[in-house]
Design a protein around this motif. Structure first.
Motif, PDB file in Angstrom:
ATOM      1  N   VAL A   9      56.535 -14.953  30.405  1.00  0.00           N
ATOM      2  CA  VAL A   9      57.574 -13.833  29.863  1.00  0.00           C
ATOM      3  C   VAL A   9      58.368 -14.670  28.857  1.00  0.00           C
ATOM      4  CG1 VAL A   9      59.518 -12.193  30.466  1.00  0.00           C
ATOM      5  CG2 VAL A   9      57.533 -13.001  32.147  1.00  0.00           C
ATOM      6  N   SER A  10      58.974 -15.615  29.019  1.00  0.00           N
ATOM      7  CA  SER A  10      59.810 -16.500  28.196  1.00  0.00           C
ATOM      8  C   SER A  10      59.628 -16.685  26.731  1.00  0.00           C
ATOM      9  CB  SER A  10      60.524 -17.899  28.745  1.00  0.00           C
ATOM     10  OG  SER A  10      61.188 -17.375  29.896  1.00  0.00           O
ATOM     11  N   ILE A  11      58.061 -17.185  26.855  1.00  0.00           N
ATOM     12  CA  ILE A  11      57.301 -17.573  25.486  1.00  0.00           C
ATOM     13  C   ILE A  11      57.152 -16.257  24.816  1.00  0.00           C
ATOM     14  CG2 ILE A  11      54.972 -18.061  24.858  1.00  0.00           C
ATOM     15  CD1 ILE A  11      56.571 -20.487  25.509  1.00  0.00           C
ATOM     16  N   ILE A  12      56.661 -15.091  25.380  1.00  0.00           N
ATOM     17  CA  ILE A  12      56.621 -13.765  24.548  1.00  0.00           C
ATOM     18  C   ILE A  12      57.622 -13.192  24.198  1.00  0.00           C
ATOM     19  CG2 ILE A  12      55.360 -11.812  24.360  1.00  0.00           C
ATOM     20  CD1 ILE A  12      53.623 -13.936  24.603  1.00  0.00           C
ATOM     21  N   ASP A  13      58.771 -13.485  24.894  1.00  0.00           N
ATOM     22  CA  ASP A  13      60.066 -12.957  24.265  1.00  0.00           C
ATOM     23  C   ASP A  13      60.540 -13.762  22.944  1.00  0.00           C
ATOM     24  OD1 ASP A  13      61.080 -11.499  26.152  1.00  0.00           O
ATOM     25  OD2 ASP A  13      62.066 -12.772  27.509  1.00  0.00           O
ATOM     26  N   LEU A  14      59.912 -14.913  22.684  1.00  0.00           N
ATOM     27  CA  LEU A  14      60.060 -15.556  21.489  1.00  0.00           C
ATOM     28  C   LEU A  14      59.185 -14.820  20.324  1.00  0.00           C
ATOM     29  CD1 LEU A  14      59.762 -19.365  22.666  1.00  0.00           C
ATOM     30  CD2 LEU A  14      61.991 -18.018  22.071  1.00  0.00           C
ATOM     31  N   VAL A  15      58.285 -14.430  20.765  1.00  0.00           N
ATOM     32  CA  VAL A  15      57.321 -13.765  19.647  1.00  0.00           C
ATOM     33  C   VAL A  15      57.954 -12.438  19.284  1.00  0.00           C
ATOM     34  CG1 VAL A  15      55.141 -12.790  19.335  1.00  0.00           C
ATOM     35  CG2 VAL A  15      55.426 -14.809  20.606  1.00  0.00           C
ATOM     36  N   ALA A  16      58.445 -11.879  20.438  1.00  0.00           N
ATOM     37  CA  ALA A  16      59.209 -10.350  20.244  1.00  0.00           C
ATOM     38  C   ALA A  16      60.351 -10.511  19.299  1.00  0.00           C
ATOM     39  CB  ALA A  16      59.383  -9.723  21.496  1.00  0.00           C
ATOM     40  N   LYS A  17      60.943 -11.532  19.660  1.00  0.00           N
ATOM     41  CA  LYS A  17      62.451 -11.923  18.685  1.00  0.00           C
ATOM     42  C   LYS A  17      62.312 -12.081  17.233  1.00  0.00           C
ATOM     43  CE  LYS A  17      66.418 -15.161  18.722  1.00  0.00           C
ATOM     44  NZ  LYS A  17      67.161 -16.267  19.056  1.00  0.00           N
ATOM     45  N   ASP A  18      61.069 -12.880  17.111  1.00  0.00           N
ATOM     46  CA  ASP A  18      60.574 -13.058  15.540  1.00  0.00           C
ATOM     47  C   ASP A  18      60.257 -11.776  15.138  1.00  0.00           C
ATOM     48  OD1 ASP A  18      61.127 -15.685  15.914  1.00  0.00           O
ATOM     49  OD2 ASP A  18      58.942 -16.355  16.009  1.00  0.00           O
ATOM     50  N   LEU A  19      59.700 -10.988  15.754  1.00  0.00           N
ATOM     51  CA  LEU A  19      59.369  -9.668  15.255  1.00  0.00           C
ATOM     52  C   LEU A  19      60.415  -8.618  15.050  1.00  0.00           C
ATOM     53  CD1 LEU A  19      55.848  -9.248  16.946  1.00  0.00           C
ATOM     54  CD2 LEU A  19      56.234 -10.062  14.659  1.00  0.00           C
ATOM     55  N   GLY A  20      61.457  -8.968  15.803  1.00  0.00           N
ATOM     56  CA  GLY A  20      62.685  -8.067  15.853  1.00  0.00           C
ATOM     57  C   GLY A  20      62.511  -6.732  16.730  1.00  0.00           C
ATOM     58  N   VAL A  21      61.811  -6.932  17.732  1.00  0.00           N
ATOM     59  CA  VAL A  21      61.459  -6.082  18.881  1.00  0.00           C
ATOM     60  C   VAL A  21      61.892  -6.557  20.276  1.00  0.00           C
ATOM     61  CG1 VAL A  21      59.941  -4.673  17.489  1.00  0.00           C
ATOM     62  CG2 VAL A  21      58.964  -6.425  19.017  1.00  0.00           C
ATOM     63  N   LYS A  22      61.778  -5.604  21.158  1.00  0.00           N
ATOM     64  CA  LYS A  22      61.890  -5.879  22.617  1.00  0.00           C
ATOM     65  C   LYS A  22      60.414  -5.982  23.229  1.00  0.00           C
ATOM     66  CE  LYS A  22      62.437  -1.420  24.272  1.00  0.00           C
ATOM     67  NZ  LYS A  22      63.383  -0.414  25.075  1.00  0.00           N
ATOM     68  N   GLN A  23      60.630  -7.069  24.301  1.00  0.00           N
ATOM     69  CA  GLN A  23      59.370  -7.173  25.014  1.00  0.00           C
ATOM     70  C   GLN A  23      59.187  -6.237  25.977  1.00  0.00           C
ATOM     71  OE1 GLN A  23      56.468 -10.145  27.540  1.00  0.00           O
ATOM     72  NE2 GLN A  23      58.591 -11.071  27.030  1.00  0.00           N
ATOM     73  N   SER A  53      51.660   3.347  29.680  1.00  0.00           N
ATOM     74  CA  SER A  53      51.999   3.507  28.335  1.00  0.00           C
ATOM     75  C   SER A  53      51.834   4.519  27.815  1.00  0.00           C
ATOM     76  CB  SER A  53      51.565   1.860  27.857  1.00  0.00           C
ATOM     77  OG  SER A  53      50.254   2.326  27.783  1.00  0.00           O
ATOM     78  N   SER A  54      52.489   4.942  26.787  1.00  0.00           N
ATOM     79  CA  SER A  54      52.240   5.893  26.033  1.00  0.00           C
ATOM     80  C   SER A  54      52.492   5.844  24.493  1.00  0.00           C
ATOM     81  CB  SER A  54      52.891   7.333  26.853  1.00  0.00           C
ATOM     82  OG  SER A  54      54.215   7.301  26.627  1.00  0.00           O
ATOM     83  N   ASP A  55      52.129   6.725  23.651  1.00  0.00           N
ATOM     84  CA  ASP A  55      52.516   6.539  22.318  1.00  0.00           C
ATOM     85  C   ASP A  55      53.390   7.797  21.955  1.00  0.00           C
ATOM     86  OD1 ASP A  55      52.538   6.497  19.589  1.00  0.00           O
ATOM     87  OD2 ASP A  55      50.273   6.638  19.295  1.00  0.00           O
ATOM     88  N   ASP A  56      54.487   7.428  21.694  1.00  0.00           N
ATOM     89  CA  ASP A  56      55.695   8.418  21.346  1.00  0.00           C
ATOM     90  C   ASP A  56      55.715   8.646  19.689  1.00  0.00           C
ATOM     91  OD1 ASP A  56      56.189   8.783  23.955  1.00  0.00           O
ATOM     92  OD2 ASP A  56      57.746   7.330  23.918  1.00  0.00           O
ATOM     93  N   ASP A  57      54.795   7.855  18.927  1.00  0.00           N
ATOM     94  CA  ASP A  57      54.873   7.845  17.538  1.00  0.00           C
ATOM     95  C   ASP A  57      53.865   8.968  16.993  1.00  0.00           C
ATOM     96  OD1 ASP A  57      56.742   5.644  17.616  1.00  0.00           O
ATOM     97  OD2 ASP A  57      54.987   4.648  18.201  1.00  0.00           O
ATOM     98  N   GLY A  58      53.286   9.863  17.942  1.00  0.00           N
ATOM     99  CA  GLY A  58      52.635  11.016  17.177  1.00  0.00           C
ATOM    100  C   GLY A  58      51.217  10.366  16.676  1.00  0.00           C
ATOM    101  N   GLY A  59      50.603   9.040  17.172  1.00  0.00           N
ATOM    102  CA  GLY A  59      49.600   8.573  16.494  1.00  0.00           C
ATOM    103  C   GLY A  59      49.578   7.433  15.261  1.00  0.00           C
ATOM    104  N   LYS A  60      50.918   7.877  15.013  1.00  0.00           N
ATOM    105  CA  LYS A  60      51.056   6.862  13.442  1.00  0.00           C
ATOM    106  C   LYS A  60      51.226   5.155  13.930  1.00  0.00           C
ATOM    107  CE  LYS A  60      53.667  10.629  11.331  1.00  0.00           C
ATOM    108  NZ  LYS A  60      55.197  11.321  10.913  1.00  0.00           N
ATOM    109  N   LYS A  61      50.647   4.767  13.120  1.00  0.00           N
ATOM    110  CA  LYS A  61      50.586   3.226  13.261  1.00  0.00           C
ATOM    111  C   LYS A  61      52.285   2.795  12.992  1.00  0.00           C
ATOM    112  CE  LYS A  61      45.915   2.432  12.070  1.00  0.00           C
ATOM    113  NZ  LYS A  61      45.507   2.108  13.505  1.00  0.00           N
ATOM    114  N   THR A  62      52.591   1.689  14.059  1.00  0.00           N
ATOM    115  CA  THR A  62      54.010   1.327  13.662  1.00  0.00           C
ATOM    116  C   THR A  62      53.856  -0.355  13.452  1.00  0.00           C
ATOM    117  OG1 THR A  62      54.434   0.917  16.107  1.00  0.00           O
ATOM    118  CG2 THR A  62      55.039   3.013  15.108  1.00  0.00           C
ATOM    119  N   THR A  63      54.600  -0.835  12.548  1.00  0.00           N
ATOM    120  CA  THR A  63      54.802  -2.406  12.433  1.00  0.00           C
ATOM    121  C   THR A  63      56.037  -2.871  12.620  1.00  0.00           C
ATOM    122  OG1 THR A  63      55.122  -1.906  10.105  1.00  0.00           O
ATOM    123  CG2 THR A  63      52.746  -2.015  10.754  1.00  0.00           C
ATOM    124  N   ALA A  64      55.972  -4.332  12.644  1.00  0.00           N
ATOM    125  CA  ALA A  64      57.107  -5.113  13.007  1.00  0.00           C
ATOM    126  C   ALA A  64      57.003  -6.251  11.967  1.00  0.00           C
ATOM    127  CB  ALA A  64      57.820  -5.257  14.115  1.00  0.00           C
TER     128      ALA A  64
END
Length: 282
Positions: free
Chosen positions: A74-88, A28-39
Motif C-alpha cells: 500500500v505504501s509503495i503504490i501510494d508513492l506512485v499515486a503521489k507522483d501521478l498527482g492522484v489518490k490510490q 469499480s465503475s466508470d464515471d467518465d462516460g467511457g472517456k479515457k483519463t490520464t495523469a
C-alpha cells in the motif's frame, strides 16, 4: 497468494498510507462516460485515482489494521499515486482475477499489488514492474513437531496457501499440502493443530512471530531461498504505467524512503531487497 471463490469485491479509497483507507462497499465503475483519463501522461481506468487490485489479508504487505488497509505494498503504490498527482483506491478481490490479467483487461484496475511473485507463466498474461522485494519460503512448524528442516516434512501433514508459489514449491518437493484460502487461515490451521507445519512466504512469518504467544509455540524450521521476487503488475503493453512504477521504486530506493518503509512493515532492512535486478517485463 490465492483464489477465494464467491467473495464480493470491495473498494477501499485512500489518499496516502498515513491518512489511511476508507472502506466503501460496491464495485469499480466508470464515471467518465467511457472517456479515457490520464495523469501525467499515464492512462487511468478512472479519473483522479490510481486503482489497485489486491487480495486481503496478506500482512505485512496489505491488511486491515484498525479499520484501515495498510502495509508495505500500500505504501509503495501510494508513492506512485503521489507522483501521478492522484489518490490510490484499492479494490479487494480474488487473487485469480488479477493474476490472470482478467481484472486489468476488463478495466477494473490500473495495476495489481499483492505480494505477487514474478514468474514466466504469469508474464504471459500481465506485465511486471521491476522487482521491489526478494522473498524466501519458510517452513514454520510447531516446536514439538520434531521438524527442523524441509526434509523432515515427508510424511507430515503440511499446509500451504492455495494458488501460491509456496504451494507450488511444496508440491515440487513431493509433498501433498493441505490448501488454505488465505495466509490468516493457513497460520490459524497451524495454530489449531490442523497441520504440523506450513510452507509460506518468510515475510509473513516475520510479522506473525512478533506475537509472543506464537513465538513461544512455533519456530522457523527452515528458510529456503527460492529466488522469488515480487513485482507490481499492469495490463500487457501498459508501458507508461510500468515506467511510472519503476521510477517511483528507483526514487524511493535512492532517497531512503524504501528503507524506511521496509523497516516499518517488514523488519530489519535487507540490502538485497533493494538491489534486485530489473525484471524482463515488456
Amino acid at each position: 497468494m490465492k483464489m477465494v471463490l464467491g467473495r464480493r469485491s470491495r473498494i477501499l479509497a485512500a489518499t496516502t498510507a498515513t491518512a489511511g483507507l476508507l472502506l466503501v462497499a460496491g464495485c469499480s465503475s466508470d464515471d467518465d462516460g467511457g472517456k479515457k483519463t490520464t495523469a501525467n501522461g499515464v492512462e487511468l481506468v478512472k479519473g483522479g485515482q490510481l486503482t489497485t487490485c489486491t487480495h486481503l489479508p496478506y500482512p505485512p504487505f496489505q491488511s486491515e489494521i484498525d479499520g484501515k488497509v495498510q502495509g508495505f505494498d500500500v505504501s509503495i503504490i501510494d508513492l506512485v499515486a503521489k507522483d501521478l498527482g492522484v489518490k490510490q483506491v484499492i479494490l479487494d478481490q480474488p487473487f485469480e482475477n488479477f493474476k490472470t490479467g482478467g481484472s486489468l483487461n476488463a478495466g477494473q484496475c490500473d495495476l495489481a499489488a499483492a505480494g505477487m511473485t514474478i514468474t514466466d507463466e504469469r508474464k504471459k498474461n500481465v506485465d511486471f514492474s521491476d522487482p521491489y522485494f526478494e522473498a524466501t519460503q519458510a517452513v514454520l512448524a510447531d516446536k514439538k513437531s520434531g521438524i527442523s528442516s524441509l526434509a523432515d516434512l515427508k510424511g507430515k501433514k503440511v499446509g500451504a496457501q492455495a494458488q501460491t508459489t509456496g504451494e507450488e514449491f511444496a508440491k515440487s518437493k513431493g509433498l501433498d499440502p493441505v490448501s488454505f484460502e488465505s495466509s490468516d487461515a493457513l497460520l490459524n490451521g497451524l495454530r489449531t493443530g490442523q497441520v504440523k507445519a506450513v510452507v509460506i512466504d518468510y515475510p509473513v512469518v516475520q510479522g506473525w512471530l512478533k506475537d509472543k504467544a506464537n513465538a513461544a509455540a512455533f519456530e522457523v524450521a527452515d528458510n529456503i531461498n527460492t529466488g522469488e521476487e515480487y513485482g507490481v503488475t499492469v495490463k500487457k503493453g501498459n508501458t507508461k504505467l510500468a515506467d511510472a512504477i519503476n521510477k517511483a521504486l528507483a526514487d524511493a530506493k535512492a532517497d531512503g524512503t524504501y528503507k524506511k518503509l521496509y523497516e516499518k512493515w517488514i523488519g530489519p532492512y535487507d540490502e538485497d531487497a533493494a538491489s534486485a535486478s530489473p525484471s524482463a517485463a515488456s
